[in-house]
Design a protein around this motif. Structure first.
Motif, short mmCIF file in Angstrom:
data_model
loop_
_atom_site.label_atom_id
_atom_site.label_comp_id
_atom_site.label_asym_id
_atom_site.label_seq_id
_atom_site.Cartn_x
_atom_site.Cartn_y
_atom_site.Cartn_z
N GLN A 64 40.17 -23.07 -87.41
CA GLN A 64 39.68 -22.39 -86.22
C GLN A 64 40.56 -21.20 -85.87
O GLN A 64 40.07 -20.14 -85.45
N ASN A 65 41.88 -21.34 -86.04
CA ASN A 65 42.78 -20.21 -85.76
C ASN A 65 42.48 -19.03 -86.67
O ASN A 65 42.54 -17.87 -86.24
N ALA A 66 42.15 -19.33 -87.93
CA ALA A 66 41.82 -18.25 -88.87
C ALA A 66 40.59 -17.48 -88.40
O ALA A 66 40.51 -16.25 -88.56
N ILE A 67 39.64 -18.20 -87.80
CA ILE A 67 38.44 -17.54 -87.27
C ILE A 67 38.79 -16.74 -86.02
O ILE A 67 38.42 -15.56 -85.88
N ASP A 68 39.51 -17.39 -85.10
CA ASP A 68 39.84 -16.74 -83.82
C ASP A 68 40.70 -15.49 -84.01
O ASP A 68 40.53 -14.50 -83.29
N GLN A 69 41.61 -15.56 -84.99
CA GLN A 69 42.52 -14.44 -85.23
C GLN A 69 41.96 -13.45 -86.25
O GLN A 69 42.63 -12.51 -86.64
N ARG A 70 40.74 -13.71 -86.67
CA ARG A 70 40.01 -12.82 -87.58
C ARG A 70 40.78 -12.55 -88.87
O ARG A 70 40.89 -11.40 -89.33
N HIS A 71 41.32 -13.64 -89.45
CA HIS A 71 41.92 -13.50 -90.76
C HIS A 71 40.88 -13.06 -91.76
O HIS A 71 39.68 -13.35 -91.61
N GLU A 72 41.32 -12.39 -92.79
CA GLU A 72 40.38 -11.89 -93.79
C GLU A 72 39.58 -13.03 -94.42
O GLU A 72 38.38 -12.87 -94.67
N ASN A 73 40.24 -14.15 -94.67
CA ASN A 73 39.56 -15.31 -95.25
C ASN A 73 39.45 -16.42 -94.20
O ASN A 73 40.46 -16.96 -93.75
N ASN A 74 38.23 -16.72 -93.81
CA ASN A 74 37.98 -17.83 -92.90
C ASN A 74 36.57 -18.36 -93.16
O ASN A 74 35.82 -17.80 -93.96
N LEU A 75 36.20 -19.45 -92.50
CA LEU A 75 34.91 -20.08 -92.78
C LEU A 75 33.73 -19.19 -92.39
O LEU A 75 32.63 -19.38 -92.90
N ASN A 76 33.95 -18.22 -91.53
CA ASN A 76 32.88 -17.31 -91.16
C ASN A 76 32.81 -16.07 -92.04
O ASN A 76 32.00 -15.17 -91.81
N SER A 77 33.69 -16.02 -93.07
CA SER A 77 33.66 -14.87 -93.97
C SER A 77 33.52 -15.25 -95.44
O SER A 77 33.29 -14.37 -96.27
N VAL A 78 33.68 -16.53 -95.77
CA VAL A 78 33.57 -16.93 -97.19
C VAL A 78 32.20 -16.56 -97.73
O VAL A 78 31.19 -16.59 -97.01
N LEU A 79 32.16 -16.23 -99.02
CA LEU A 79 30.91 -15.76 -99.62
C LEU A 79 29.96 -16.90 -99.94
O LEU A 79 28.74 -16.71 -99.95
N THR A 80 30.50 -18.08 -100.24
CA THR A 80 29.67 -19.23 -100.59
C THR A 80 30.21 -20.47 -99.90
O THR A 80 31.38 -20.52 -99.48
N LEU A 81 29.37 -21.50 -99.80
CA LEU A 81 29.82 -22.75 -99.22
C LEU A 81 30.87 -23.41 -100.12
O LEU A 81 31.78 -24.09 -99.63
N PHE A 82 30.76 -23.20 -101.42
CA PHE A 82 31.78 -23.73 -102.34
C PHE A 82 33.14 -23.11 -102.02
O PHE A 82 34.16 -23.80 -102.03
N ASP A 83 33.16 -21.80 -101.73
CA ASP A 83 34.41 -21.15 -101.34
C ASP A 83 34.96 -21.79 -100.06
O ASP A 83 36.17 -21.94 -99.90
#
Length: 245
Positions: A64-83
């Motif tokens: 959640q922190n990765a999403i909130d802090q807009r890290h380059e890689n987070n669950l809202n930016s991964v290209l696939t569900l496998f990623d």
């Protein structure tokens, strides 16, 4: 302990997790073990867990922190569900390794397992089971559901009643009955149960429902299931005389 399960169907997905955590019969608490992620119209994901509560919460917090802090890689930016499944696995390995290093303990008591399911726009819905080691497997048409935790009491119901072609409503009912059987048989699993239903290709973010002891619909189908079992038992063919010899 806990019980959580997820089903991937032709027309939708169903997710459910209980909330009981116990460190002995005199120390029982309620903690959420199902979290939703996504962007309306673009992606939807559900992450569920069983195992070490401290490890699971650390993983949820980091993701959640990765999403909130807009890290380059987070669950809202991964290209696939496998990623996404790979990301969860890597995060879990990092959390577990740190806990073991601090405690100087490799007993495995810090491990957790996860289920990650959902859909990214332009891709089919997918469901993954992520092991404590960080690797994962994907649900298929032959194996459309995964379970974690206290699976043995609820699995027979799903095995007998759910396949990839099952409609979403009946699969949801079967999953509720699976939880009812588990809760009746195991004190380490209990209400409330977090429940989410997703329609494939909708790319919405369903709020889900928290089912507690006062939920009238859950109670009604469990009662009818019990009545149906008793009625069916009475109507079963009589045992041959040879069984009594």
């Amino acid at each position: 302990m806990t019980y959580c399960a997820a089903i991937r169907l032709k027309d939708g997905m169903v997710f459910a997790s209980d909330t009981r955590t116990n460190a002995g019969v005199d120390h029982i608490s309620t903690f959420r073990k199902l979290y939703r992620y996504g962007i309306e119209g673009e992606r939807f994901m559900v992450l569920q867990t069983a195992g070490s509560l401290a490890t699971s919460q650390a993983v949820f917090t980091k993701l959640q922190n990765a999403i909130d802090q807009r890290h380059e890689n987070n669950l809202n930016s991964v290209l696939t569900l496998f990623d996404g499944a790979q990301m969860v696995g890597e995060c879990m390995r990092s959390v577990t390794a740190h806990a073991q290093a601090v405690a100087n303990d490799n007993s495995g008591t810090f491990t957790s397992s996860f289920l990650l399911g959902g859909q990214i726009k332009g891709q089919p819905p997918e469901l993954y089971m992520i092991y404590p080691e960080g690797n994962c497997i994907k649900a298929t048409k032959d194996t459309p559901f995964f379970q974690l935790g206290e699976i043995k009491y609820g699995k027979p119901i799903l095995d007998r009643s759910v396949n990839y072609e099952t409609d979403v409503e009946h699969a949801a009912q079967a999953l509720m009955l699976s939880f009812d059987s588990t809760i009746r048989a195991n004190l380490s699993v209990g209400m409330p149960v977090d429940f989410v239903i997703y329609q494939n290709d909708s790319l919405t973010l369903p709020k889900g429902r928290r089912i507690d002891e006062k939920d009238e619909y859950f109670d009604s189908i469990c009662q009818k299931w019990s009545e149906a079992l008793r009625h069916t038992l009475i109507e079963l063919p009589q045992c041959p005389d040879s069984y009594w010899e």
